[in-house]
Design a protein around this motif. Structure first.
Motif, PDB file in Angstrom:
ATOM      1  N   CYS A  88      58.927   8.023 -23.879  1.00 43.98           N
ATOM      2  CA  CYS A  88      57.927   8.059 -24.951  1.00 43.98           C
ATOM      3  C   CYS A  88      56.512   8.024 -24.379  1.00 43.98           C
ATOM      4  O   CYS A  88      55.610   8.711 -24.875  1.00 43.98           O
ATOM      5  CB  CYS A  88      58.135   6.883 -25.907  1.00 43.98           C
ATOM      6  N   SER A  89      56.316   7.228 -23.349  1.00 44.33           N
ATOM      7  CA  SER A  89      55.002   7.138 -22.721  1.00 44.33           C
ATOM      8  C   SER A  89      54.610   8.471 -22.092  1.00 44.33           C
ATOM      9  O   SER A  89      53.484   8.940 -22.255  1.00 44.33           O
ATOM     10  CB  SER A  89      55.009   6.029 -21.670  1.00 44.33           C
ATOM     11  N   GLU A  90      55.529   9.078 -21.390  1.00 46.53           N
ATOM     12  CA  GLU A  90      55.241  10.357 -20.727  1.00 46.53           C
ATOM     13  C   GLU A  90      54.935  11.459 -21.730  1.00 46.53           C
ATOM     14  O   GLU A  90      54.088  12.326 -21.483  1.00 46.53           O
ATOM     15  CB  GLU A  90      56.430  10.754 -19.847  1.00 46.53           C
ATOM     16  N   LEU A  91      55.615  11.431 -22.879  1.00 43.28           N
ATOM     17  CA  LEU A  91      55.445  12.479 -23.886  1.00 43.28           C
ATOM     18  C   LEU A  91      54.451  12.099 -24.985  1.00 43.28           C
ATOM     19  O   LEU A  91      54.231  12.865 -25.916  1.00 43.28           O
ATOM     20  CB  LEU A  91      56.806  12.812 -24.515  1.00 43.28           C
ATOM     21  N   LYS A  92      53.863  10.892 -24.865  1.00 45.26           N
ATOM     22  CA  LYS A  92      52.865  10.393 -25.822  1.00 45.26           C
ATOM     23  C   LYS A  92      53.444  10.324 -27.238  1.00 45.26           C
ATOM     24  O   LYS A  92      52.818  10.766 -28.215  1.00 45.26           O
ATOM     25  CB  LYS A  92      51.604  11.274 -25.807  1.00 45.26           C
ATOM     26  N   ILE A  93      54.643   9.756 -27.337  1.00 44.94           N
ATOM     27  CA  ILE A  93      55.313   9.589 -28.628  1.00 44.94           C
ATOM     28  C   ILE A  93      55.242   8.112 -29.020  1.00 44.94           C
ATOM     29  O   ILE A  93      55.753   7.250 -28.302  1.00 44.94           O
ATOM     30  CB  ILE A  93      56.789  10.021 -28.546  1.00 44.94           C
ATOM     31  N   PRO A  94      54.625   7.771 -30.149  1.00 40.80           N
ATOM     32  CA  PRO A  94      54.595   6.369 -30.578  1.00 40.80           C
ATOM     33  C   PRO A  94      56.006   5.810 -30.771  1.00 40.80           C
ATOM     34  O   PRO A  94      56.905   6.510 -31.250  1.00 40.80           O
ATOM     35  CB  PRO A  94      53.847   6.419 -31.911  1.00 40.80           C
ATOM     36  N   MET A  95      56.186   4.546 -30.378  1.00 39.73           N
ATOM     37  CA  MET A  95      57.456   3.867 -30.606  1.00 39.73           C
ATOM     38  C   MET A  95      57.320   2.956 -31.822  1.00 39.73           C
ATOM     39  O   MET A  95      56.359   2.194 -31.927  1.00 39.73           O
ATOM     40  CB  MET A  95      57.875   3.048 -29.384  1.00 39.73           C
ATOM     41  N   ILE A  96      58.285   3.040 -32.715  1.00 39.76           N
ATOM     42  CA  ILE A  96      58.321   2.205 -33.915  1.00 39.76           C
ATOM     43  C   ILE A  96      59.394   1.138 -33.689  1.00 39.76           C
ATOM     44  O   ILE A  96      60.575   1.467 -33.523  1.00 39.76           O
ATOM     45  CB  ILE A  96      58.650   3.037 -35.169  1.00 39.76           C
ATOM     46  N   ALA A  97      58.983  -0.123 -33.658  1.00 33.96           N
ATOM     47  CA  ALA A  97      59.889  -1.214 -33.303  1.00 33.96           C
ATOM     48  C   ALA A  97      60.500  -1.837 -34.553  1.00 33.96           C
ATOM     49  O   ALA A  97      59.832  -2.567 -35.286  1.00 33.96           O
ATOM     50  CB  ALA A  97      59.143  -2.270 -32.496  1.00 33.96           C
ATOM     51  N   TYR A  98      61.795  -1.527 -34.797  1.00 35.91           N
ATOM     52  CA  TYR A  98      62.443  -2.150 -35.948  1.00 35.91           C
ATOM     53  C   TYR A  98      63.096  -3.478 -35.542  1.00 35.91           C
ATOM     54  O   TYR A  98      63.319  -3.740 -34.364  1.00 35.91           O
ATOM     55  CB  TYR A  98      63.433  -1.196 -36.614  1.00 35.91           C
ATOM     56  N   SER A  99      63.384  -4.305 -36.527  1.00 33.62           N
ATOM     57  CA  SER A  99      63.913  -5.661 -36.315  1.00 33.62           C
ATOM     58  C   SER A  99      63.068  -6.454 -35.315  1.00 33.62           C
ATOM     59  O   SER A  99      63.600  -7.075 -34.391  1.00 33.62           O
ATOM     60  CB  SER A  99      65.372  -5.616 -35.841  1.00 33.62           C
ATOM     61  N   PRO A 100      61.739  -6.467 -35.483  1.00 29.99           N
ATOM     62  CA  PRO A 100      60.883  -7.167 -34.510  1.00 29.99           C
ATOM     63  C   PRO A 100      61.080  -8.682 -34.523  1.00 29.99           C
ATOM     64  O   PRO A 100      60.717  -9.352 -33.555  1.00 29.99           O
ATOM     65  CB  PRO A 100      59.469  -6.795 -34.957  1.00 29.99           C
ATOM     66  N   LEU A 101      61.688  -9.199 -35.600  1.00 33.42           N
ATOM     67  CA  LEU A 101      61.948 -10.639 -35.691  1.00 33.42           C
ATOM     68  C   LEU A 101      63.433 -10.936 -35.530  1.00 33.42           C
ATOM     69  O   LEU A 101      63.943 -11.961 -35.993  1.00 33.42           O
ATOM     70  CB  LEU A 101      61.419 -11.193 -37.017  1.00 33.42           C
ATOM     71  N   SER A 102      64.119 -10.019 -34.832  1.00 29.41           N
ATOM     72  CA  SER A 102      65.520 -10.236 -34.440  1.00 29.41           C
ATOM     73  C   SER A 102      66.415 -10.569 -35.624  1.00 29.41           C
ATOM     74  O   SER A 102      67.198 -11.520 -35.588  1.00 29.41           O
ATOM     75  CB  SER A 102      65.603 -11.340 -33.379  1.00 29.41           C
ATOM     76  N   ARG A 103      66.284  -9.776 -36.667  1.00 31.47           N
ATOM     77  CA  ARG A 103      67.092  -9.943 -37.878  1.00 31.47           C
ATOM     78  C   ARG A 103      66.998 -11.351 -38.451  1.00 31.47           C
ATOM     79  O   ARG A 103      67.964 -11.878 -38.993  1.00 31.47           O
ATOM     80  CB  ARG A 103      68.551  -9.562 -37.620  1.00 31.47           C
ATOM     81  N   GLY A 104      65.834 -11.948 -38.299  1.00 31.17           N
ATOM     82  CA  GLY A 104      65.592 -13.248 -38.903  1.00 31.17           C
ATOM     83  C   GLY A 104      65.629 -14.417 -37.940  1.00 31.17           C
ATOM     84  O   GLY A 104      65.151 -15.504 -38.262  1.00 31.17           O
ATOM     85  N   PHE A 105      66.183 -14.219 -36.751  1.00 28.22           N
ATOM     86  CA  PHE A 105      66.232 -15.314 -35.779  1.00 28.22           C
ATOM     87  C   PHE A 105      64.841 -15.870 -35.491  1.00 28.22           C
ATOM     88  O   PHE A 105      64.666 -17.069 -35.305  1.00 28.22           O
ATOM     89  CB  PHE A 105      66.864 -14.833 -34.464  1.00 28.22           C
ATOM     90  N   LEU A 106      63.849 -14.969 -35.447  1.00 28.73           N
ATOM     91  CA  LEU A 106      62.505 -15.386 -35.042  1.00 28.73           C
ATOM     92  C   LEU A 106      61.562 -15.593 -36.225  1.00 28.73           C
ATOM     93  O   LEU A 106      60.347 -15.590 -36.050  1.00 28.73           O
ATOM     94  CB  LEU A 106      61.920 -14.362 -34.061  1.00 28.73           C
ATOM     95  N   THR A 107      62.115 -15.799 -37.403  1.00 32.21           N
ATOM     96  CA  THR A 107      61.267 -16.073 -38.571  1.00 32.21           C
ATOM     97  C   THR A 107      60.962 -17.560 -38.718  1.00 32.21           C
ATOM     98  O   THR A 107      60.044 -17.939 -39.448  1.00 32.21           O
ATOM     99  CB  THR A 107      61.949 -15.611 -39.870  1.00 32.21           C
TER     100      THR A 107
END
Length: 327
Positions: free
Chosen positions: A189-208
């Motif tokens: 993604c970095s080489e091709l300049k493609i934004p990364m969309i991060a799903y489950s950033p809170l680990s499905r609730g573990f980090l809430t």
């Protein structure tokens, strides 16, 4: 800090519609208040799916309702929707792609433009090039702004991009799921300049900060079927949560804020935009998740080292879904 996605400017934190769309669902007017709060706080990258919710009341129907009530917001949002997936698995054949995109456009009914359509998973039965050529037809016709890939490998990104530029790559990324940073996906993604969309950033609730024991998750909650939430490993993973919580307390921020800030910090490390898309069902949680906090380099490195030295117990998905991971 802002990033460009399909020619529009996205804020550093997006918003996931899954929690508002799956049962038990909030009434649409209540859900719309949460969405409005997210947008007003700068979360203008919205992520939905055809399979978030039942066929006649999924996230697309919620979006139709929202933009009927707030038509002026349609130009403010960058809309990303996943489709071409059912309980039977992905159907990324040209016919499957056309059926899914056409269905999305029909439900949205012109109320808001579909900026990015993503096949929810790579279809092992269909060459990625065939899938992309079908999606490119819609882009060239102006029916969608671009297309993305989800839960994919670096090779699939490269092959797809060679046919038509990829607008975004949606991947699971959190303090509990860092595989993307080392399996070649972030590098591609970095080489091709493609934004990364991060799903489950809170680990499905573990980090809430809301889950401390297994009984905190209702018996009917789908997470009960996920390996990391099984009784034999749950308490081991909670021990890891407590370590992250200690770092958060030292910084003076909440655990969700620190977890999201760590993901945003990967933008600098990967030299490429990384947009987390936390979801929630209350305005109070919107305010917490979208309060940007600044982690200094020491904090980021401490969290990264913690991640590097800890073992998360259990796979990310139940067995039936593992065959569609990282393809």
């Amino acid at each position: 800090m802002s990033v460009s996605v399909v020619g529009k400017t996205a804020g550093p934190i997006g918003f996931g519609l899954m929690g508002l769309s799956r049962p038990p669902q909030l009434p649409y007017d209540e859900a719309s208040k949460v969405m409005k709060a997210a947008l007003d706080r700068g979360a203008n990258f919205w992520n939905g799916a055809q399979f978030y919710g039942p066929p006649t009341a999924n996230s697309l129907h919620l979006l139709n309702h929202y933009f009927t009530a707030y038509p002026e917001d349609s130009k403010r949002v960058i809309l990303s929707v996943k489709g071409a997936f059912s309980i039977a698995g992905p159907d990324n054949s040209p016919a499957g792609i056309r059926k899914s995109v056409d269905s999305c456009l029909e439900v949205l009914d012109g109320k808001v433009f579909l900026d990015i359509f993503l096949p929810a998973r790579i279809d092992p039965q269909v060459p990625i090039e065939e899938t992309v050529r079908a999606l490119a037809e819609y882009v060239k016709a102006g029916k969608i702004g671009g297309y993305g890939l989800s839960e994919c490998s670096a090779e699939s990104i490269q092959r797809a991009h060679a046919v038509h530029p990829v607008s975004a790559v949606e991947i699971e990324l959190s303090l509990f799921s860092t595989h993307t940073l080392s399996n070649g996906v972030a590098q591609a993604c970095s080489e091709l300049k493609i934004p990364m969309i991060a799903y489950s950033p809170l680990s499905r609730g573990f980090l809430t900060g809301q889950i401390n024991k297994l009984d905190d998750i209702p018996e009917t909650d789908s997470r009960r079927r996920f390996p990391r939430f099984q009784p034999d490993v749950f308490d081991l993973n909670i021990k890891l949560v407590k370590k992250v919580e200690q770092v958060a307390k030292r910084t003076g921020h909440t655990m969700p804020q620190v977890a999201i800030a760590w993901i945003i910090a990967q933008t600098k490390k990967t030299n490429n935009p990384v947009i987390p898309i936390p979801g929630c069902t209350t305005v109070a949680r919107v305010d917490e998740n979208l309060t940007q906090v600044s982690l200094d380099e020491h904090d980021v490195n401490e969290l990264s080292q913690l991640v590097e030295n800890m073992t998360v117990y259990g796979d990310r998905y139940p067995e039936p879904f593992k065959k569609y991971m990282n393809l």
